[in-house]
Scaffold this active site. Sequence first.
Site, mmCIF file in Angstrom:
data_model
loop_
_atom_site.group_PDB
_atom_site.id
_atom_site.type_symbol
_atom_site.label_atom_id
_atom_site.label_comp_id
_atom_site.label_asym_id
_atom_site.label_seq_id
_atom_site.Cartn_x
_atom_site.Cartn_y
_atom_site.Cartn_z
ATOM 1 N N HIS A 1 48.859 -17.969 -9.613
ATOM 2 C CA HIS A 1 48.033 -16.589 -9.088
ATOM 3 C C HIS A 1 48.833 -16.069 -7.776
ATOM 4 O O HIS A 1 48.987 -14.901 -7.708
ATOM 5 C CB HIS A 1 46.672 -16.806 -8.792
ATOM 6 C CG HIS A 1 45.694 -17.084 -9.713
ATOM 7 N ND1 HIS A 1 44.914 -15.644 -10.613
ATOM 8 C CD2 HIS A 1 45.454 -17.907 -10.724
ATOM 9 C CE1 HIS A 1 44.431 -16.140 -11.456
ATOM 10 N NE2 HIS A 1 44.446 -17.365 -11.621
ATOM 11 N N ASP B 1 42.549 -14.005 -14.216
ATOM 12 C CA ASP B 1 41.296 -14.776 -14.635
ATOM 13 C C ASP B 1 40.456 -13.500 -15.418
ATOM 14 O O ASP B 1 40.175 -12.713 -14.391
ATOM 15 C CB ASP B 1 40.671 -15.492 -13.715
ATOM 16 C CG ASP B 1 41.572 -16.718 -13.240
ATOM 17 O OD1 ASP B 1 42.199 -17.144 -14.060
ATOM 18 O OD2 ASP B 1 41.308 -17.164 -11.915
ATOM 19 N N GLU C 1 41.849 -24.000 -19.362
ATOM 20 C CA GLU C 1 40.563 -22.889 -18.918
ATOM 21 C C GLU C 1 40.700 -21.775 -19.799
ATOM 22 O O GLU C 1 41.801 -20.989 -20.011
ATOM 23 C CB GLU C 1 41.263 -22.723 -17.777
ATOM 24 C CG GLU C 1 41.143 -23.661 -16.524
ATOM 25 C CD GLU C 1 41.777 -23.250 -15.154
ATOM 26 O OE1 GLU C 1 42.041 -21.911 -14.991
ATOM 27 O OE2 GLU C 1 41.933 -23.993 -14.261
ATOM 28 N N HIS D 1 41.776 -18.205 -17.958
ATOM 29 C CA HIS D 1 43.202 -18.172 -17.303
ATOM 30 C C HIS D 1 44.497 -17.658 -18.208
ATOM 31 O O HIS D 1 44.574 -18.509 -19.107
ATOM 32 C CB HIS D 1 43.348 -19.434 -16.399
ATOM 33 C CG HIS D 1 44.858 -19.420 -15.643
ATOM 34 N ND1 HIS D 1 44.789 -19.207 -14.271
ATOM 35 C CD2 HIS D 1 46.301 -19.592 -16.090
ATOM 36 C CE1 HIS D 1 46.003 -19.220 -13.885
ATOM 37 N NE2 HIS D 1 46.782 -19.148 -15.073
HETATM 38 C C1 LIG Z 1 40.155 -22.315 -11.144
HETATM 39 C C2 LIG Z 1 40.786 -21.081 -11.606
HETATM 40 N N1 LIG Z 1 40.375 -20.054 -11.028
HETATM 41 C C3 LIG Z 1 42.353 -20.859 -11.797
HETATM 42 O O1 LIG Z 1 43.072 -19.867 -11.377
HETATM 43 N N2 LIG Z 1 43.032 -22.242 -12.111
HETATM 44 C C4 LIG Z 1 44.459 -22.134 -12.212
HETATM 45 C C5 LIG Z 1 44.806 -23.570 -12.577
HETATM 46 C C6 LIG Z 1 45.112 -21.910 -10.778
HETATM 47 O O2 LIG Z 1 44.574 -22.369 -9.770
HETATM 48 O O3 LIG Z 1 46.164 -21.483 -10.784
HETATM 49 ZN ZN LIG Z 2 43.331 -18.501 -12.815
#
Ligand SMILES: C[C@@H](N)C(=O)N[C@H](C)C(=O)O
Ligand SMILES: [Zn+2]
EC number: 3.4.13.22
Length: 234
Positions: free
Chosen positions: A134, A141, A202, A205
């Site tokens: 991110h 997400d 996930e 994501h």
């Molecule tokens: C936990 C979730 N919101 C998320 O974004 N997970 C990915 C793997 C991340 O932290 O980049």
């Molecule tokens: Zn994510």
Amino acid sequence: MRPYHQVPIIECGEPLVEIPLELFAVESPHPYEKLGAPYGEHSPYFIRESLIDNLIEAQSYLQSIHPNWRIQIFDAYRPVAVQQFMVDYSFAQALSERGLTQAQLSSTKRQEIWEAVYQIWAVPSLDEKTPPPHSTGAAVDVTLVDDNGRVVDMGSPIDEMSERSLPDYFANNSVEAQQYHSHRQLLHNVMLKAGFQRNPREWWHFSLGDQMWAWLNNQLIPTNSLTARYGRVV
Ligand SMILES: C[C@@H](N)C(=O)N[C@H](C)C(=O)O
Ligand SMILES: [Zn+2]
């Protein structure tokens, strides 16, 4: 290190811009902002500019099947400081759910909880070769909202630290569970058609142009050797 961190990043310099939120449904107030996460100059609803067209495209595919459904943006850009904040917050949450305090924690238990946290959160790395997805502005997400404005039931909430977050968790289950699976598949299909790849762990994501995206594409077509075009922003 995750396997996708081996993918080289050739930063293209595309700007981060605000997602036109009026076009989508939005989780509001933002789930991490309301916890006090330290956002700087960009809000969590920023993304790399060209991904806006991909999100619009994904929503058009969705609306060719369900005309009044929308994609709901839960989270997009996340500075490394926010990644760190959320990792620490999730660790503290996991402790309190287990009725434990830091003082009572054995090193085995501590390690077990950190492993659970890192099953779903990327490491808040400041190394430019291993950015959290991110923090590149190329990951989102998302979930779906139906024609009554209700969030579509995917069988488990975004960010749950459990096996239920695995995209195919409900694949071979009861009739009720089949519904969750088909909702997850719908989300996956429309995002995939618009060029995104989904995190294998996930259901919510997705990314496009980052290391995870390139790695997943290269896994699917081994003759590919895509690189990432988005690295860490700031
Ligand atoms: C936990 C979730 N919101 C998320 O974004 N997970 C990915 C793997 C991340 O932290 O980049
Ligand atoms: Zn994510």
